[in-house]
Write an enzyme that holds these catalytic residues in place. Structure first.
Site, mmCIF file in Angstrom:
data_model
loop_
_atom_site.group_PDB
_atom_site.id
_atom_site.type_symbol
_atom_site.label_atom_id
_atom_site.label_comp_id
_atom_site.label_asym_id
_atom_site.label_seq_id
_atom_site.Cartn_x
_atom_site.Cartn_y
_atom_site.Cartn_z
ATOM 1 N N ARG A 127 0.866 -1.190 0.000
ATOM 2 C CA ARG A 127 0.000 0.000 0.000
ATOM 3 C C ARG A 127 0.901 1.238 0.000
ATOM 4 N NH1 ARG A 127 -4.907 -2.404 1.939
ATOM 5 N NH2 ARG A 127 -6.102 -0.847 0.820
ATOM 6 N N GLN A 132 0.113 2.499 -6.003
ATOM 7 C CA GLN A 132 -1.286 2.908 -5.853
ATOM 8 C C GLN A 132 -2.192 2.450 -7.010
ATOM 9 O OE1 GLN A 132 -1.246 7.044 -5.009
ATOM 10 N NE2 GLN A 132 -2.676 6.836 -3.321
ATOM 11 N N ASP A 135 -3.262 -1.159 -6.769
ATOM 12 C CA ASP A 135 -3.828 -1.545 -5.474
ATOM 13 C C ASP A 135 -5.294 -1.954 -5.632
ATOM 14 O OD1 ASP A 135 -4.740 -1.739 -2.911
ATOM 15 O OD2 ASP A 135 -3.990 0.203 -2.248
ATOM 16 N N SER A 138 -7.712 -1.576 -2.621
ATOM 17 C CA SER A 138 -8.311 -0.248 -2.487
ATOM 18 C C SER A 138 -9.407 -0.019 -3.524
ATOM 19 C CB SER A 138 -7.243 0.846 -2.652
ATOM 20 O OG SER A 138 -6.458 0.917 -1.498
ATOM 21 N N TYR A 233 -1.746 -0.364 8.526
ATOM 22 C CA TYR A 233 -2.939 -1.125 8.905
ATOM 23 C C TYR A 233 -3.177 -1.048 10.409
ATOM 24 C CZ TYR A 233 -3.066 -3.381 4.350
ATOM 25 O OH TYR A 233 -3.165 -3.636 3.021
HETATM 26 P P1 NAD Z 1 -8.793 -2.594 6.307
HETATM 27 O O1 NAD Z 1 -9.820 -3.015 5.321
HETATM 28 O O2 NAD Z 1 -7.775 -3.582 6.752
HETATM 29 O O3 NAD Z 1 -9.570 -2.068 7.626
HETATM 30 C C1 NAD Z 1 -10.605 -1.124 7.548
HETATM 31 C C2 NAD Z 1 -10.516 -0.166 8.709
HETATM 32 O O4 NAD Z 1 -10.888 -0.815 9.925
HETATM 33 C C3 NAD Z 1 -9.134 0.425 8.962
HETATM 34 O O5 NAD Z 1 -9.190 1.825 8.826
HETATM 35 C C4 NAD Z 1 -8.808 -0.006 10.381
HETATM 36 O O6 NAD Z 1 -8.057 0.948 11.102
HETATM 37 C C5 NAD Z 1 -10.178 -0.180 10.974
HETATM 38 N N1 NAD Z 1 -10.237 -0.988 12.203
HETATM 39 C C6 NAD Z 1 -9.573 -2.126 12.519
HETATM 40 N N2 NAD Z 1 -9.909 -2.558 13.765
HETATM 41 C C7 NAD Z 1 -10.818 -1.674 14.242
HETATM 42 C C8 NAD Z 1 -11.548 -1.581 15.460
HETATM 43 N N3 NAD Z 1 -11.393 -2.465 16.451
HETATM 44 N N4 NAD Z 1 -12.383 -0.525 15.617
HETATM 45 C C9 NAD Z 1 -12.538 0.399 14.626
HETATM 46 N N5 NAD Z 1 -11.889 0.356 13.449
HETATM 47 C C10 NAD Z 1 -11.031 -0.671 13.258
HETATM 48 O O7 NAD Z 1 -8.035 -1.296 5.865
HETATM 49 P P2 NAD Z 1 -7.870 -0.637 4.424
HETATM 50 O O8 NAD Z 1 -9.039 0.213 4.170
HETATM 51 O O9 NAD Z 1 -7.552 -1.680 3.408
HETATM 52 O O10 NAD Z 1 -6.585 0.282 4.603
HETATM 53 C C11 NAD Z 1 -6.061 0.656 5.828
HETATM 54 C C12 NAD Z 1 -4.906 1.577 5.637
HETATM 55 O O11 NAD Z 1 -3.940 1.090 4.716
HETATM 56 C C13 NAD Z 1 -5.222 2.924 5.040
HETATM 57 O O12 NAD Z 1 -5.990 3.757 5.715
HETATM 58 C C14 NAD Z 1 -3.797 3.402 4.791
HETATM 59 O O13 NAD Z 1 -3.123 3.760 5.941
HETATM 60 C C15 NAD Z 1 -3.242 2.183 4.192
HETATM 61 N N6 NAD Z 1 -3.384 2.335 2.736
HETATM 62 C C16 NAD Z 1 -2.397 2.992 2.056
HETATM 63 C C17 NAD Z 1 -2.498 3.170 0.679
HETATM 64 C C18 NAD Z 1 -1.434 3.877 -0.100
HETATM 65 O O14 NAD Z 1 -0.601 4.496 0.481
HETATM 66 N N7 NAD Z 1 -1.425 3.738 -1.397
HETATM 67 C C19 NAD Z 1 -3.601 2.675 0.003
HETATM 68 C C20 NAD Z 1 -4.598 2.024 0.720
HETATM 69 C C21 NAD Z 1 -4.462 1.843 2.076
#
Ligand code: NAD
Length: 387
Positions: A127, A132, A135, A138, A233
């Site tokens: 990520r 990007q 991904d 996403s 994450y």
């Molecule tokens: P995910 O699907 O793994 O999780 C979804 C959300 O659930 C996350 O925001 C996580 O913090 C939240 N979560 C987990 N346990 C929880 C709890 N007990 N209570 C409340 N919320 C909880 O996550 P995702 O959407 O695939 O991505 C997470 C992170 O990955 C992004 O926000 C970012 O930091 C990173 N990311 C980076 C890029 C990039 O840089 N290109 C792209 C996508 C994601």
């Protein structure tokens, strides 16, 4: 080098790995692209459109699999209705690119290694900014978040927006979104566009500004522990922290007309955020849309693939929402896959430079070996359980 696009066989799957527009670009680069007849049908991309883009349409599915140098799919390979397994149809030395759920199904990864297939797991694309446009987690999570908001709005026996009419004033719906990652943020944006008042909660404090920039209120919980793992994450939090967050979110769940849950911790079952007691305190007619249903659910009452009604509250256990929007979900996935292909293919052949962080992270089997330590550990645990 022959790139092949298989027809998905998973029940309910309507996406396709490459859309004709992307095929046209790959063909212009000199690649030979073949597509299984009917592969794009359920996402409204006809065989004629693939042919017009320069692909060859193959009627015989087994032939397509056996002649592929690079096989592109959305879902992991499975056993087919004719009794053959897609893994065994893959030619040793060929490459497979798709979602593989490697931590959930490490035995499949082992079979791919034994078959001498070089496999790329779209879940393991890092990520990072550079990766990007590859991904797919996403791109597909964005589709799911959008659709979850629409499902909540359609299931709610109320309006989302505030309405001032001759028949009276309708207050806006209150939506509470838990988990403000990619899906959660898209759900917030969509609910806001529909006119709802939105609150959101996440254990990663860094998302507060993103939530606020979408016009939603961020619900803060002081957890007093590190909640962020490598790669941005969430980490699995302690029981005490879970209890503390439940105390805060109970009030917000009670007042919400709709709750959308998206919380996940990679490689683990989803955390239970909405307990049965919380559901019992919700307003009759309220709706919960649980995007984590397939990973166990964020609501204790969720049943994957079903709508459950408890005390007048409808809990919707969604499954594979991206497949319900196959045109744009396929278009976005196709862009993700073709960008990865552009990185892997040099002068018409695969060139796997394992010094590249994207390639080394996403390539899960090569030369008969599993390359990812977490998958090896998951496999060892599986064998341990079997003994
Ligand atoms: P995910 O699907 O793994 O999780 C979804 C959300 O659930 C996350 O925001 C996580 O913090 C939240 N979560 C987990 N346990 C929880 C709890 N007990 N209570 C409340 N919320 C909880 O996550 P995702 O959407 O695939 O991505 C997470 C992170 O990955 C992004 O926000 C970012 O930091 C990173 N990311 C980076 C890029 C990039 O840089 N290109 C792209 C996508 C994601």
């Amino acid at each position: 080098m022959r790139i092949a696009i298989a027809k998905e066989i998973e029940v309910g799957e309507r996406r396709v790995a490459l859309v004709p527009d992307t095929v046209g670009r790959l063909v212009k680069q000199g690649l030979d692209v073949c597509v299984e007849a009917g592969a794009g049908e359920r996402s409204y991309f006809s065989d004629a459109a693939y042919e017009a883009a320069g692909a060859t349409v193959i009627q015989d599915s087994a032939q397509l699999w056996q002649e592929a140098d690079v096989m592109l799919k959305v879902n992991p390979p499975r056993d087919r209705h004719d009794g053959q397994s897609e893994v065994s149809l893959l030619r040793p030395g060929s490459t497979l690119i798709c979602f593989l759920n490697p931590l959930g199904d490490p035995a499949l990864v082992q079979r791919l290694a034994e078959q001498q297939v070089t496999a790329f797991s779209m879940e393991l694309i890092p990520r990072t900014s550079r990766a990007q446009s590859m991904d797919a987690l996403s791109s597909q999570a964005g589709v799911a978040g959008y659709k979850a908001a629409l499902i909540a709005a359609a299931a709610l026996p109320k309006f989302f927006p505030m309405l001032t009419t001759a028949a009276g004033t309708i207050p806006p719906a209150k939506v509470f979104i838990m988990g403000a990652g990619v899906a959660g943020l898209q759900a917030i944006a969509t609910c806001r566009r529909l006119g709802a008042v939105v609150e959101a909660f996440d254990i990663r404090p860094a998302v507060k500004e993103e939530v606020q920039s979408l016009g939603a209120k961020f619900v803060e919980v002081a957890l007093d522990e590190d909640t962020v793992a490598a790669g941005g994450y969430a980490k699995e939090i302690s029981e005490a922290a879970k209890e503390r967050s439940r105390q805060v979110i109970t009030e917000h769940v009670r007042h919400a007309d709709a709750v959308i849950t998206t919380a996940q911790v990679p490689g683990r079952t989803a955390p239970i955020l909405v307990t049965e007691e919380m559901v019992a305190q919700m307003k009759p007619g309220a709706v919960i849309v649980d995007l984590a249903a397939e990973q166990g659910g964020n609501c204790a009452c969720t049943e994957p693939g079903k709508d459950v009604v408890k005390n007048g509250v409808t809990i919707i256990g969604t499954i594979n929402l991206p497949a319900t929007m196959p045109v744009h979900a396929s278009q976005m996935y196709s862009k993700n896959i073709s960008t990865l292909l552009n990185l892997l293919v040099k002068d018409g052949a695969l060139n796997l430079n394992f010094a590249d962080d994207i390639i080394t992270s996403a390539c899960i089997t090569s030369a008969g070996e599993i390359r990812n330590q977490r998958v090896k550990d998951a496999l060892a645990a599986l064998v341990g359980v079997g003994n």
